[in-house]
Write an enzyme that holds these catalytic residues in place. Structure first.
Site, mmCIF file in Angstrom:
data_model
loop_
_atom_site.group_PDB
_atom_site.id
_atom_site.type_symbol
_atom_site.label_atom_id
_atom_site.label_comp_id
_atom_site.label_asym_id
_atom_site.label_seq_id
_atom_site.Cartn_x
_atom_site.Cartn_y
_atom_site.Cartn_z
ATOM 1 C CD GLN A 41 -1.713 72.028 56.442
ATOM 2 O OE1 GLN A 41 -2.709 71.480 56.894
ATOM 3 N NE2 GLN A 41 -1.162 73.079 57.021
ATOM 4 C CG PHE A 61 -8.560 74.697 56.400
ATOM 5 C CD1 PHE A 61 -8.468 76.032 56.030
ATOM 6 C CD2 PHE A 61 -9.313 73.845 55.607
ATOM 7 C CE1 PHE A 61 -9.116 76.509 54.898
ATOM 8 C CE2 PHE A 61 -9.967 74.313 54.473
ATOM 9 C CZ PHE A 61 -9.870 75.644 54.116
ATOM 10 C CD GLU A 95 1.025 71.955 60.945
ATOM 11 O OE1 GLU A 95 0.054 72.715 61.129
ATOM 12 O OE2 GLU A 95 2.022 71.921 61.674
ATOM 13 N NE ARG A 99 1.295 79.563 67.012
ATOM 14 C CZ ARG A 99 1.785 80.719 66.539
ATOM 15 N NH1 ARG A 99 1.042 81.825 66.576
ATOM 16 N NH2 ARG A 99 2.984 80.796 66.033
ATOM 17 N NE ARG A 126 -7.336 80.497 57.998
ATOM 18 C CZ ARG A 126 -7.985 80.753 56.876
ATOM 19 N NH1 ARG A 126 -9.082 80.091 56.576
ATOM 20 N NH2 ARG A 126 -7.543 81.677 56.043
ATOM 21 C CG PHE A 146 -0.620 75.572 65.930
ATOM 22 C CD1 PHE A 146 -0.696 74.453 65.104
ATOM 23 C CD2 PHE A 146 0.365 75.593 66.904
ATOM 24 C CE1 PHE A 146 0.196 73.388 65.253
ATOM 25 C CE2 PHE A 146 1.260 74.535 67.067
ATOM 26 C CZ PHE A 146 1.172 73.427 66.236
ATOM 27 C CB THR A 205 6.302 78.724 69.423
ATOM 28 O OG1 THR A 205 5.582 77.493 69.256
ATOM 29 C CG2 THR A 205 5.343 79.881 69.263
ATOM 30 C CB ALA A 215 3.433 78.803 61.903
ATOM 31 C CD GLU A 255 -1.883 79.690 61.727
ATOM 32 O OE1 GLU A 255 -0.760 80.230 61.681
ATOM 33 O OE2 GLU A 255 -2.157 78.744 62.481
HETATM 34 N N1 MTE Z 1 -6.540 79.083 53.034
HETATM 35 C C1 MTE Z 1 -7.079 78.138 52.252
HETATM 36 N N2 MTE Z 1 -7.790 78.515 51.189
HETATM 37 N N3 MTE Z 1 -6.938 76.816 52.524
HETATM 38 C C2 MTE Z 1 -6.229 76.391 53.631
HETATM 39 O O1 MTE Z 1 -6.108 75.190 53.862
HETATM 40 N N4 MTE Z 1 -4.931 77.044 55.631
HETATM 41 C C3 MTE Z 1 -4.693 78.097 56.619
HETATM 42 C C4 MTE Z 1 -4.323 79.405 55.925
HETATM 43 N N5 MTE Z 1 -5.268 79.712 54.885
HETATM 44 C C5 MTE Z 1 -5.656 77.375 54.483
HETATM 45 C C6 MTE Z 1 -5.826 78.733 54.130
HETATM 46 C C7 MTE Z 1 -3.645 77.760 57.566
HETATM 47 S S1 MTE Z 1 -4.031 76.807 58.882
HETATM 48 C C8 MTE Z 1 -2.370 78.236 57.424
HETATM 49 S S2 MTE Z 1 -1.174 77.925 58.588
HETATM 50 C C9 MTE Z 1 -1.970 79.048 56.269
HETATM 51 O O2 MTE Z 1 -3.039 79.236 55.351
HETATM 52 C C10 MTE Z 1 -0.814 78.341 55.571
HETATM 53 O O3 MTE Z 1 -0.417 78.993 54.433
HETATM 54 P P1 MTE Z 1 0.563 80.263 54.405
HETATM 55 O O4 MTE Z 1 1.577 80.056 55.459
HETATM 56 O O5 MTE Z 1 1.112 80.234 53.043
HETATM 57 O O6 MTE Z 1 -0.309 81.442 54.673
HETATM 58 C C1 QUE Z 2 2.802 77.204 65.152
HETATM 59 C C2 QUE Z 2 2.644 76.141 64.326
HETATM 60 C C3 QUE Z 2 3.378 74.967 64.537
HETATM 61 C C4 QUE Z 2 4.264 74.890 65.604
HETATM 62 C C5 QUE Z 2 4.401 75.980 66.436
HETATM 63 C C6 QUE Z 2 3.670 77.128 66.203
HETATM 64 C C7 QUE Z 2 3.255 73.834 63.682
HETATM 65 C C8 QUE Z 2 4.065 72.695 63.954
HETATM 66 C C9 QUE Z 2 4.929 72.697 65.045
HETATM 67 C C10 QUE Z 2 5.837 71.630 65.349
HETATM 68 C C11 QUE Z 2 6.481 71.589 66.575
HETATM 69 C C12 QUE Z 2 7.432 70.649 66.867
HETATM 70 C C13 QUE Z 2 7.789 69.704 65.919
HETATM 71 C C14 QUE Z 2 7.138 69.711 64.686
HETATM 72 C C15 QUE Z 2 6.188 70.672 64.409
HETATM 73 O O1 QUE Z 2 4.990 73.777 65.835
HETATM 74 O O2 QUE Z 2 2.476 73.866 62.742
HETATM 75 O O3 QUE Z 2 7.466 68.784 63.776
HETATM 76 O O4 QUE Z 2 8.753 68.777 66.173
HETATM 77 O O5 QUE Z 2 3.955 71.630 63.134
HETATM 78 O O6 QUE Z 2 3.800 78.196 66.995
HETATM 79 O O7 QUE Z 2 1.774 76.216 63.284
HETATM 80 MO MO1 MOS Z 3 -1.915 76.116 60.030
HETATM 81 S S1 MOS Z 3 -2.964 75.470 61.668
HETATM 82 O O1 MOS Z 3 -0.496 76.469 61.032
HETATM 83 O O2 MOS Z 3 -1.621 74.662 59.282
#
Ligand code: MTE
Ligand code: QUE
Ligand code: MOS
Length: 766
Positions: free
Chosen positions: A205, A236, A240, A318, A350, A352, A450, A519, A721
């Site tokens: 990701q 998911f 990341e 979060r 998903r 977070f 955030t 996010a 999410e």
């Molecule tokens: N949907 C599918 N099919 N597969 C995935 O891995 N990841 C989820 C969500 N839906 C995911 C999914 C998560 S954790 C996030 S943050 C968002 O998709 C990321 O994609 P978007 O920002 O384009 O919605």
């Molecule tokens: C939601 C998220 C993320 C987040 C904050 C959110 C996320 C993420 C990070 C993050 C924070 C500090 C860093 C970095 C990443 O923050 O996915 O590289 O230095 O990676 O509210 O989903």
């Molecule tokens: Mo989704 S947990 O912000 O990859």
């Protein structure tokens, strides 16, 4: 490409996923489907066999001389930086002395086949001086054993408000973790290039983070490393930060041996060596009035981070941001603890951390309703935010817009809540063993990273002389449909069919310095960046035509796959061809940064979220009070995606999120033995939901006529999410059913996941 482009598959259309037919026919290429390169090696990781201790003997001679083994590496083989911690240090690629979790990587093997590499791993001779591990979250809490210092959010005076309230409840809720169980595990294929460079195909990701870490590990500039991600078979959140190590390992071998190297984790290694959703212990102390209005609350939210910080600071934040869920807390003190244990480092999943906060809020509401003998829906509505006087969160962000009152009102009708409440009570009155439960729960989920600097994105669009359009941006495809949505957005801007548009694999050499796709902000950020790039190109084309045909720019109109010029029209292909002949640049970048977002962690206040996504669900369950088994009878959902860019994909995200949440809250249970070794390390012991777990009646609707009040791309709202938390209604419905057992006088202390065992425990606990 169609000649007749009457049908522009722009925003709002139910266009199928760009790879839908490839997914179901097996033609979609994942990392391990890629061509095998001549002389390619296969890597496998050797992990520790204890949870905590020091390595005293590391003898890999037998590993080195095993059949097919070409190379073996340890921490000492790393020429550059060993620590690959994404935000804070603490994640060595290999540990050379201190072991902090069972399975922690100590060495890796590259062999001529995956099987040979796997066999060789077992021949290592490692001795340890064992140290006492902390394996339990409660123990870490007691010892104030943290990976990061605690953080507090505060508004008003909760102590005083709780003291002077007419009712008070103090209790706790245990919330389980969750394995990502993406269908494609962690995988990376690395091909060495000239001058120490590496081309990396990987399921991540976060291609830019992988690029940076591989460059640091190899000690080469980032310019030498190209990372390519066409798609993931699910991420998911699990890809990341925790996809990067496997690219680093493969790149080290590729560099040392100057050949292609694949590192793909087996399902078991993947489950043992990568982090999961954080489990939490949530303590609450709440004061409320006779009518159920919360006057003050104190939360302590403790997340089990595992051995290192990873993303845990932002994840526990979060959880803290979401322990209000949809409810106004006039006086609140929220403490977030980042507890350290000698277990794998937990990571993004998903939601977070959000879900772990939301479920606490819903438990507080249910418990208030139980104490006051009122319907929980009444208490929910009483405590709901509004946009006038009850509109400030405990982190001091004001809600300017709030669609939940409307969603709840519609859902009450659609799902026939009050009649079904009566029917459930009638059923329960005559059914001593089987019990029904019903619950309506809302979700309010903050959209934006955030951490403000992550809220940016870039895109790159090329127009070719045949009128085809190539789009690239920083987001990655994990089957959520991001590429499809971005294509629709670009198609709309040029007024052409999506057939003309190819959104290519994410590449760090096309769009640099990207944020992780996370996010839920993938479309908000990259869709807008791509739109900005398209606007630049459209501007250039318009002014070129205006000059060439001596027309005012206003009379040049992109429509139905053509460009209309007063009395004439050119096809889109003719326009790009003419522009090329006219020496117009047909390539443009686009950039976007989210406005308005800021959060000051020092004062725990600000405006961390650009806007909120909302939804609500009603679930009805049937439980067997003798066995603890349950069945989800019906779920109704209304979810707000603003102006949907693609209703088919959005509904898919809602259904998928709901089912994944159902796994988290009912059947998926992680277990470690008392040595800190994961027992549930495969599908035989770790139960993810199946198609048969779908509710018998499952109605999913999008909130209509509800454009985002903020100026997001086509006024859409993020969807990825938030729907996961819609499942909390099913979990609350299970507790509602338990509460109806004859003679029950105390609130059922149901923890998550509500497995049959947990349901039985909750029934008999008092
Ligand atoms: N949907 C599918 N099919 N597969 C995935 O891995 N990841 C989820 C969500 N839906 C995911 C999914 C998560 S954790 C996030 S943050 C968002 O998709 C990321 O994609 P978007 O920002 O384009 O919605
Ligand atoms: C939601 C998220 C993320 C987040 C904050 C959110 C996320 C993420 C990070 C993050 C924070 C500090 C860093 C970095 C990443 O923050 O996915 O590289 O230095 O990676 O509210 O989903
Ligand atoms: Mo989704 S947990 O912000 O990859």
């Amino acid at each position: 490409m169609s000649d007749n482009e009457q049908i522009v598959m722009g925003p709002g259309k139910k266009l199928e996923h760009e790879s839908a037919s490839k997914h179901v026919t097996g033609k979609a290429i994942y990392i391990d489907d890629q061509m095998v390169y001549q002389g390619q090696l296969f890597a496998c990781i050797g992990g520790s066999q204890i949870a905590h201790g020091r390595i005293t003997i590391l003898d890999l001679d037998a590993v080195r001389s095993a059949e097919g083994v070409i190379d073996v590496i340890t921490a000492k083989s790393v020429p550059g930086k060993l620590d690959i911690g994404p935000v804070f240090p603490g994640d060595p690629l290999f540990t050379d002395e201190l072991v902090e979790y069972w399975g922690q990587p100590i060495f890796a093997v590259a062999a001529n086949s995956h099987e040979q590499a796997r066999k060789a791993i077992t021949l290592a001779h490692i001795e340890y001086q064992e140290l006492e591990p902390v394996l339990d979250l409660a123990q870490a809490m007691d010892q104030s054993f943290y990976v990061r210092p605690p953080h507090r959010m505060q508004r008003g005076n909760s102590e005083q408000a709780i003291q002077s309230a007419s009712h008070r409840i103090q209790s706790k809720l245990l919330v389980g973790g969750q394995e990502h169980f993406y269908l494609e595990g962690q995988a990376s294929a690395v091909i060495p290039q000239e001058d120490g460079g590496m081309l990396i195909y990987t399921s991540t990701q976060n291609p830019s983070e992988t690029q940076k870490l591989v460059a640091e590990v190899l000690d080469v500039p980032m310019t030498r490393i190209d990372v390519v991600t066409r798609r993931m078979g699910g991420g998911f959140g699990g890809k990341e930060t925790q996809a990067a190590p496997w690219s680093c390992v493969a790149a080290l071998f590729a560099s040392r041996n100057q050949c292609a190297v694949t590192c793909r984790l087996s399902r078991k290694d993947d489950m043992v060596m990568t982090g999961k959703r954080h489990n939490f212990i949530n303590h609450y102390d709440v004061g409320f009035d006779d009518d159920g209005s919360i006057s003050g609350i104190k939360y302590t939210l403790a997340g089990q981070c595992g051995y290192s910080p990873d993303l845990s600071d932002a994840i526990v934040d979060r959880a803290m941001f979401h322990c209000d869920n949809a409810y106004y807390l006039p006086n609140a003190t929220v403490d977030g603890l980042r507890c350290k244990t000698h277990t794998v480092s937990n990571t993004a999943f998903r939601g977070f951390g959000g879900p772990q906060g939301v479920i606490a809020a819903e438990t507080v509401i249910d418990e208030i309703a139980f104490e006051l003998k009122k319907d929980p829906l009444e208490i929910r509505k009483r405590n709901l935010y509004n946009t006038t006087d009850r509109n400030q969160t405990h982190y001091h962000q004001k809600l300017d817009s709030f669609t939940l009152p409307e969603i709840i009102a519609q859902l009450e009708l659609d799902a026939d809540y009050w009649n079904r409440r009566k029917q459930v009570s009638e059923f329960n009155a005559t059914s001593p063993i089987l019990k029904k439960g019903l619950a309506l729960t809302p979700v309010k989920f903050g959209i934006s990273f955030t951490v403000s600097h992550l809220n940016q994105a870039g895109a790159l669009i090329h127009l070719y002389t045949d009128g085809s359009i190539q789009v690239n941006h920083g987001g990655t495809e994990m089957v959520q449909g991001l590429m499809t949505k971005v294509a629709q957005i670009v198609a709309q801007e040029f007024q052409v069919s999506t057939d003309r548009i190819v959104v290519t694999a994410t590449r760090t050499d096309k769009v640099p310095n990207t944020s992780p796709t996370a996010a839920s902000a993938g479309t908000d950020l990259n869709g807008m960046a791509a739109l900005n790039a398209a606007k630049t190109l459209k501007y250039r084309l318009t002014h070129f035509l205006s000059d060439k045909y001596q027309l005012p720019a206003e009379e040049i109109c992109f429509k139905n796959g053509e460009v209309q010029l007063r009395d004439d029209a050119l096809s889109f292909a003719e326009v790009t061809k003419e522009a090329w002949l006219g020496r117009i640049s047909l390539s443009s970048t686009g950039f976007y940064k989210t406005p308005k977002v800021h959060y000051d962690r020092q004062t725990a206040s600000g405006h961390p979220f650009y806007y909120f996504a909302n939804g609500a669900s009603v679930s009805e369950v049937l439980i067997d009070t003798l066995t603890g088994e349950y069945k989800l009878l019906r779920t109704d959902i209304i979810h707000d995606v603003g102006n949907s860019i693609n209703p088919a994909l959005d509904i898919g995200q809602i259904e998928g999120g709901f089912i994944q949440g159902l796994g988290w809250l009912t059947c998926e249970e992680l277990k470690w033995d008392n040595q800190g070794r994961l027992i549930t390390d495969g599908p035989a012991t770790y139960k993810i939901p199946a198609i048969s777990d779908t509710p018998e009646v499952f109605n999913v609707r999008l909130l209509q006529n509800s454009p985002n009040s903020e100026a997001t791309v086509f006024r859409s709202k993020a969807v990825g999410e938030p729907p996961l938390m819609l499942t909390i209604s099913a979990w609350c419905a299970i507790r509602d059913a338990i509460a109806s057992v004859e003679g029950r006088t105390t609130f059922p202390q149901l923890h998550a996941p509500a497995t049959p065992e947990e349901i039985l425990r909750a029934i008999h606990r008092d």
